[in-house]
Design a protein around this motif. Structure first.
Motif, PDB file in Angstrom:
ATOM      1  N   THR A  95       0.858  -1.187   0.000  1.00  0.00           N
ATOM      2  CA  THR A  95       0.000   0.000   0.000  1.00  0.00           C
ATOM      3  C   THR A  95       0.896   1.239   0.000  1.00  0.00           C
ATOM      4  N   ARG A  96       0.269   2.415  -0.035  1.00  0.00           N
ATOM      5  CA  ARG A  96       0.984   3.677   0.092  1.00  0.00           C
ATOM      6  C   ARG A  96       0.728   4.304   1.463  1.00  0.00           C
ATOM      7  N   LEU A  97       0.416   3.449   2.438  1.00  0.00           N
ATOM      8  CA  LEU A  97       0.061   3.920   3.774  1.00  0.00           C
ATOM      9  C   LEU A  97       1.203   3.723   4.773  1.00  0.00           C
ATOM     10  N   LEU A  98       1.290   4.645   5.725  1.00  0.00           N
ATOM     11  CA  LEU A  98       2.241   4.585   6.829  1.00  0.00           C
ATOM     12  C   LEU A  98       1.467   4.747   8.129  1.00  0.00           C
ATOM     13  N   VAL A  99       1.991   4.162   9.201  1.00  0.00           N
ATOM     14  CA  VAL A  99       1.416   4.351  10.536  1.00  0.00           C
ATOM     15  C   VAL A  99       2.535   4.829  11.449  1.00  0.00           C
ATOM     16  N   THR A 100       2.287   5.927  12.174  1.00  0.00           N
ATOM     17  CA  THR A 100       3.309   6.472  13.069  1.00  0.00           C
ATOM     18  C   THR A 100       2.806   6.523  14.506  1.00  0.00           C
ATOM     19  N   SER A 101       3.766   6.496  15.420  1.00  0.00           N
ATOM     20  CA  SER A 101       3.482   6.608  16.846  1.00  0.00           C
ATOM     21  C   SER A 101       4.495   7.563  17.450  1.00  0.00           C
ATOM     22  N   VAL A 119       3.896  14.544  -1.940  1.00  0.00           N
ATOM     23  CA  VAL A 119       3.384  14.834  -0.604  1.00  0.00           C
ATOM     24  C   VAL A 119       3.085  13.552   0.180  1.00  0.00           C
ATOM     25  N   ILE A 120       3.438  13.566   1.470  1.00  0.00           N
ATOM     26  CA  ILE A 120       2.978  12.564   2.430  1.00  0.00           C
ATOM     27  C   ILE A 120       1.984  13.281   3.343  1.00  0.00           C
ATOM     28  N   LYS A 121       0.728  12.868   3.324  1.00  0.00           N
ATOM     29  CA  LYS A 121      -0.295  13.595   4.076  1.00  0.00           C
ATOM     30  C   LYS A 121      -0.992  12.694   5.091  1.00  0.00           C
ATOM     31  N   ALA A 122      -1.397  13.286   6.213  1.00  0.00           N
ATOM     32  CA  ALA A 122      -2.132  12.559   7.237  1.00  0.00           C
ATOM     33  C   ALA A 122      -3.563  12.334   6.759  1.00  0.00           C
ATOM     34  N   VAL A 123      -4.068  11.111   6.922  1.00  0.00           N
ATOM     35  CA  VAL A 123      -5.422  10.805   6.455  1.00  0.00           C
ATOM     36  C   VAL A 123      -6.361  10.374   7.581  1.00  0.00           C
ATOM     37  N   SER A 124      -5.837   9.890   8.702  1.00  0.00           N
ATOM     38  CA  SER A 124      -6.711   9.493   9.811  1.00  0.00           C
ATOM     39  C   SER A 124      -5.882   9.245  11.065  1.00  0.00           C
ATOM     40  N   THR A 125      -6.571   9.022  12.177  1.00  0.00           N
ATOM     41  CA  THR A 125      -5.918   8.659  13.428  1.00  0.00           C
ATOM     42  C   THR A 125      -6.563   7.389  13.971  1.00  0.00           C
TER      43      THR A 125
END
Length: 366
Positions: A95-101, A119-125
């Motif tokens: 995917t093109r998704l990342l998860v950060t903590s 661009v890397i953009k925030a999409v949800s929490t």
């Protein structure tokens, strides 16, 4: 300065390849995307931190040394900004998704790497129910048709959340308050956890919480903090005082080997401890987080179950390349092995240096 010059000369023998770069800020994250790019992210507090997708220089992407290439530096492919420190970042495979903590705020953030822009953009929490100001959730990714995010601050809050629907698909369901130091997905339904006390466990999510584990901390830890990683040779468990244990997943209560790594003092920041198995070398692992070095060990060299473990190779470039005095040297914040090149590692330090190095096995010239 003389020591640095001597090391530069010596490096011609020690390394097959060596590249040094400077990031805009120090990172605790080196997350691979395939084998030609990595994600890095800043962790400074009270400021916006960059999240960058860097593409390796072409020279590091080819199978063999084929002479000079015009691009000898990392190239920024995508970038974005986080309004908090990024202590961990995981790419969701395929995917093109990342998860950060990170901190502040006990939640996870999901990002998307744009396909038609840089661009890397925030999409949800993803909400995390533990609300402890100084602690942050550990993260791992279940890679499947419907990816899941494994996360938790303590064993009591350990859960798997479906990334798309954000519905909880698994919880530990226990009241155990042990603090987690690392999580690692092992298969479609299994994962490993390590607690800061040294407690290790292997979990099957198809069953009610009943991990195979070593309930008591490893012997001789003296109250140190632990981290661990599972590899083909077993589980490597590393303590902040330099003790390194090798365990068989079938018997977590009795270490196969327990050695002391040559560290000058306990880790000044146990959050930065790392132990990693080499994906292309069955017997090798690397450790960092004690000083400005990265040690590579061959576990087959450990005679018996106790004693001092001498590293097969030690990367000292973060000390000597910039002429740092030993008492002013930076701290290595993270390292990672290249997915395809057996002896190539990336390491980052608190002075924002980023090194890519392919070490020469000293036994090869004997």
């Amino acid at each position: 300065m003389e020591a640095a010059e001597d090391w530069l000369v010596e490096s011609l023998r020690l390394y097959q390849d060596f590249h040094a770069f400077d990031l805009s800020g120090a990172t605790r994250v080196l997350e691979w995307i395939e084998d030609k790019g990595v994600f890095v992210a800043g962790y400074e507090s009270l400021k916006k931190n960059e999240i960058l997708h860097l593409v390796l220089p072409l020279r590091l992407s080819v199978k063999e040394n084929q002479g000079l290439f015009p691009e000898r530096d990392f190239k920024v492919c995508h970038g974005g900004f986080s309004d908090r420190s990024v202590f961990d970042l995981k790419h969701v495979p395929n995917t093109r998704l990342l998860v950060t903590s990170g901190l502040p705020g006990c939640y996870l953030k999901v990002w998307q790497v744009a396909e038609d822009s840089d661009v890397i953009k925030a999409v949800s929490t993803i909400a995390v129910h533990e609300k402890e100001a100084s602690l942050w959730p550990r993260v791992a990714i279940f890679s499947s048709v419907a990816p899941g995010v494994l996360h938790g601050v303590r064993l009591s809050g350990l859960k798997v959340v479906d990334l798309a629907s954000q519905k909880t698909t698994y919880t530990s369901g226990v009241s155990d308050s042990e603090e987690l130091s690392s999580l690692q997905v092992l298969g479609a339904d299994t994962f490993a956890f390590c607690c800061t006390s040294g407690r290790l466990g292997l979990v099957d999510t198809r069953q009610k919480w009943a991990p195979s584990e070593n309930v008591s901390p490893s012997a001789g830890s003296g109250g140190g903090r632990w981290c661990a990683e599972v590899g083909s040779r077993g589980i490597a468990s590393l303590c902040s005082d330099g003790q390194l244990c090798l365990l068989d997943p079938r018997d977590l209560c009795h270490p196969v080997s327990s050695v002391q790594c040559p560290v000058s003092s306990p880790s000044p920041d146990p959050e930065l401890l790392h132990v990693t198995w080499a994906p292309g070398l069955d017997n090798c692992l690397a450790i960092s987080g004690f000083d400005a070095t990265v040690q590579v060990h061959d576990v087959t060299c450990w005679a018996g179950t106790e004693g001092q473990a001498e590293p097969l190779f030690t990367h000292r470039g973060h000390i000597l390349l910039d002429g740092n005095a030993p008492d002013a040297a930076p701290l290595v914040t993270t390292h990672t092995w290249h997915p395809r090149k057996p002896r190539t590692l990336l390491s980052a330090a608190s002075d924002a240096s980023l090194h890519v190095w392919d070490w020469v096995d000293p036994r090869a010239s004997r």
